[in-house]
Structures are given as structure tokens and as C-alpha cells.
Scaffold this motif. Structure first.
Motif, PDB file in Angstrom:
ATOM      1  N   TRP A  87      26.631  47.485  31.960  1.00 45.67           N
ATOM      2  CA  TRP A  87      26.677  46.780  30.679  1.00 45.67           C
ATOM      3  C   TRP A  87      28.092  46.801  30.113  1.00 45.67           C
ATOM      4  O   TRP A  87      28.609  45.795  29.645  1.00 45.67           O
ATOM      5  CB  TRP A  87      25.675  47.407  29.709  1.00 45.67           C
ATOM      6  N   LEU A  88      28.740  47.971  30.174  1.00 48.59           N
ATOM      7  CA  LEU A  88      30.105  48.097  29.668  1.00 48.59           C
ATOM      8  C   LEU A  88      31.103  47.301  30.499  1.00 48.59           C
ATOM      9  O   LEU A  88      32.097  46.797  29.959  1.00 48.59           O
ATOM     10  CB  LEU A  88      30.517  49.570  29.623  1.00 48.59           C
ATOM     11  N   GLU A  89      30.848  47.171  31.792  1.00 44.89           N
ATOM     12  CA  GLU A  89      31.759  46.408  32.648  1.00 44.89           C
ATOM     13  C   GLU A  89      31.842  44.945  32.234  1.00 44.89           C
ATOM     14  O   GLU A  89      32.869  44.304  32.446  1.00 44.89           O
ATOM     15  CB  GLU A  89      31.341  46.532  34.114  1.00 44.89           C
ATOM     16  N   GLU A  90      30.793  44.423  31.635  1.00 42.62           N
ATOM     17  CA  GLU A  90      30.859  43.053  31.134  1.00 42.62           C
ATOM     18  C   GLU A  90      31.957  42.921  30.082  1.00 42.62           C
ATOM     19  O   GLU A  90      32.644  41.915  30.027  1.00 42.62           O
ATOM     20  CB  GLU A  90      29.511  42.622  30.552  1.00 42.62           C
ATOM     21  N   PHE A  91      32.138  43.942  29.275  1.00 46.25           N
ATOM     22  CA  PHE A  91      33.195  43.930  28.272  1.00 46.25           C
ATOM     23  C   PHE A  91      34.563  44.132  28.912  1.00 46.25           C
ATOM     24  O   PHE A  91      35.559  43.610  28.424  1.00 46.25           O
ATOM     25  CB  PHE A  91      32.921  44.962  27.183  1.00 46.25           C
ATOM     26  N   SER A  92      34.612  44.858  29.992  1.00 44.49           N
ATOM     27  CA  SER A  92      35.858  45.016  30.728  1.00 44.49           C
ATOM     28  C   SER A  92      36.338  43.656  31.223  1.00 44.49           C
ATOM     29  O   SER A  92      37.522  43.331  31.127  1.00 44.49           O
ATOM     30  CB  SER A  92      35.647  45.972  31.902  1.00 44.49           C
ATOM     31  N   LYS A  93      35.411  42.855  31.740  1.00 44.80           N
ATOM     32  CA  LYS A  93      35.762  41.508  32.186  1.00 44.80           C
ATOM     33  C   LYS A  93      36.277  40.678  31.006  1.00 44.80           C
ATOM     34  O   LYS A  93      37.229  39.922  31.133  1.00 44.80           O
ATOM     35  CB  LYS A  93      34.543  40.832  32.820  1.00 44.80           C
ATOM     36  N   PHE A  94      35.623  40.833  29.861  1.00 43.93           N
ATOM     37  CA  PHE A  94      36.041  40.116  28.654  1.00 43.93           C
ATOM     38  C   PHE A  94      37.476  40.480  28.279  1.00 43.93           C
ATOM     39  O   PHE A  94      38.307  39.620  28.023  1.00 43.93           O
ATOM     40  CB  PHE A  94      35.077  40.436  27.503  1.00 43.93           C
ATOM     41  N   TRP A  95      37.775  41.796  28.242  1.00 48.70           N
ATOM     42  CA  TRP A  95      39.114  42.231  27.847  1.00 48.70           C
ATOM     43  C   TRP A  95      40.161  41.804  28.869  1.00 48.70           C
ATOM     44  O   TRP A  95      41.262  41.402  28.507  1.00 48.70           O
ATOM     45  CB  TRP A  95      39.166  43.741  27.618  1.00 48.70           C
ATOM     46  N   SER A  96      39.818  41.875  30.138  1.00 51.29           N
ATOM     47  CA  SER A  96      40.762  41.431  31.170  1.00 51.29           C
ATOM     48  C   SER A  96      41.095  39.958  30.980  1.00 51.29           C
ATOM     49  O   SER A  96      42.260  39.555  31.060  1.00 51.29           O
ATOM     50  CB  SER A  96      40.177  41.653  32.562  1.00 51.29           C
ATOM     51  N   SER A  97      40.080  39.173  30.724  1.00 51.28           N
ATOM     52  CA  SER A  97      40.283  37.745  30.497  1.00 51.28           C
ATOM     53  C   SER A  97      41.140  37.522  29.251  1.00 51.28           C
ATOM     54  O   SER A  97      42.057  36.695  29.249  1.00 51.28           O
ATOM     55  CB  SER A  97      38.934  37.045  30.343  1.00 51.28           C
ATOM     56  N   SER A  98      40.856  38.267  28.197  1.00 48.00           N
ATOM     57  CA  SER A  98      41.626  38.134  26.953  1.00 48.00           C
ATOM     58  C   SER A  98      43.091  38.507  27.170  1.00 48.00           C
ATOM     59  O   SER A  98      43.995  37.823  26.671  1.00 48.00           O
ATOM     60  CB  SER A  98      41.032  39.030  25.863  1.00 48.00           C
ATOM     61  N   PHE A  99      43.345  39.576  27.913  1.00 46.43           N
ATOM     62  CA  PHE A  99      44.723  39.984  28.181  1.00 46.43           C
ATOM     63  C   PHE A  99      45.427  38.960  29.065  1.00 46.43           C
ATOM     64  O   PHE A  99      46.619  38.691  28.884  1.00 46.43           O
ATOM     65  CB  PHE A  99      44.780  41.373  28.815  1.00 46.43           C
ATOM     66  N   ASP A 100      44.706  38.384  30.021  1.00 48.10           N
ATOM     67  CA  ASP A 100      45.298  37.340  30.860  1.00 48.10           C
ATOM     68  C   ASP A 100      45.712  36.146  30.007  1.00 48.10           C
ATOM     69  O   ASP A 100      46.784  35.574  30.194  1.00 48.10           O
ATOM     70  CB  ASP A 100      44.321  36.898  31.953  1.00 48.10           C
TER      71      ASP A 100
END
Length: 117
Positions: A90-103
Motif C-alpha cells: 500500500w505504501l509503495e503506491e505512494f512511493s511511485k507517486f513521489w517518484s513521479s512528482s520528483f521526476d
């Protein structure tokens, strides 16, 4: 910005996060990661009674993070890590979100640098 995947969550995810919210319960799980332990063994590093540790164990049991067996008069507790995997996913979904935001932020900064030149 990437959309968070709204897939079905495991039924006990709220119970897992509620159990993990307490530092004593997290410490108990850390100890149980090294192997099973009795209430007496779990109570040793804390300034609390055995009944208080037993209450923490009950919360962890309800969340599915701990199981207890009867071994003569001893009831050792054992870590069950599967519910933790659901929380990590569940938390990894937010990791993907933050990675996308930083990109996206990196791209914006590169665009700004190029326009300044």
C-alpha cells in the motif's frame, strides 16, 4: 502527476496500521523478528507489567501480526509478517507517486534552466 492506484485493500490494513502506530508494539515486532518469545521475555526491556505487554500482544494478534501457541505453560508469541507485506505494498503506491512528482519537478527545473540560457 501520477494517479494513485485505488485497488482493493486488505481487510485488516487499518488494524495493521493502528497496531504499528504504537512504538512499544513496533519494538515487540522487532524483537519477534529474531524469534519467538514469551510475555516475560518481551516485558524485560520495557518499564511495564506483563499484563500491559499482553494487551499489546492482543492488539498485534487482532491485526494478524502475531500468533501465540501453547507450549505447556508457556505461550510464546511469533511474528506473522504477511500482513506487513500488505502495508508495504500500500505504501509503495505512494512511493511511485513521489517518484513521479520528483521526476516532474526535475523536468520543470531543467526547462527553467534552459529558458534562462
Amino acid at each position: 502527476m501520477q494517479e494513485i492506484n485505488h485497488t482493493a485493500q486488505p481487510e485488516n490494513l487499518d488494524a495493521v496500521f493502528a497496531a504499528l502506530a504504537d512504538p512499544t508494539r513496533r519494538a515487540i515486532l522487532t524483537r519477534l523478528a529474531n524469534g519467538e518469545a514469551s510475555v516475560n521475555e518481551l516485558a524485560e526491556p520495557f518499564q511495564m507489567s506483563q499484563p500491559a505487554v499482553s494487551k499489546h500482544l492482543k492488539v498485534l494478534e487482532r491485526a494478524g501480526l502475531v500468533e501465540r501457541n501453547v507450549d505447556k505453560q508457556r505461550r510464546p508469541a511469533r511474528l506473522k509478517a504477511a500482513p506487513l507485506q500488505a502495508a508495504v505494498q500500500w505504501l509503495e503506491e505512494f512511493s511511485k507517486f513521489w517518484s513521479s512528482s520528483f521526476d516532474q519537478l526535475d523536468d520543470l527545473l531543467e526547462d527553467l534552466k534552459r529558458s534562462e540560457r
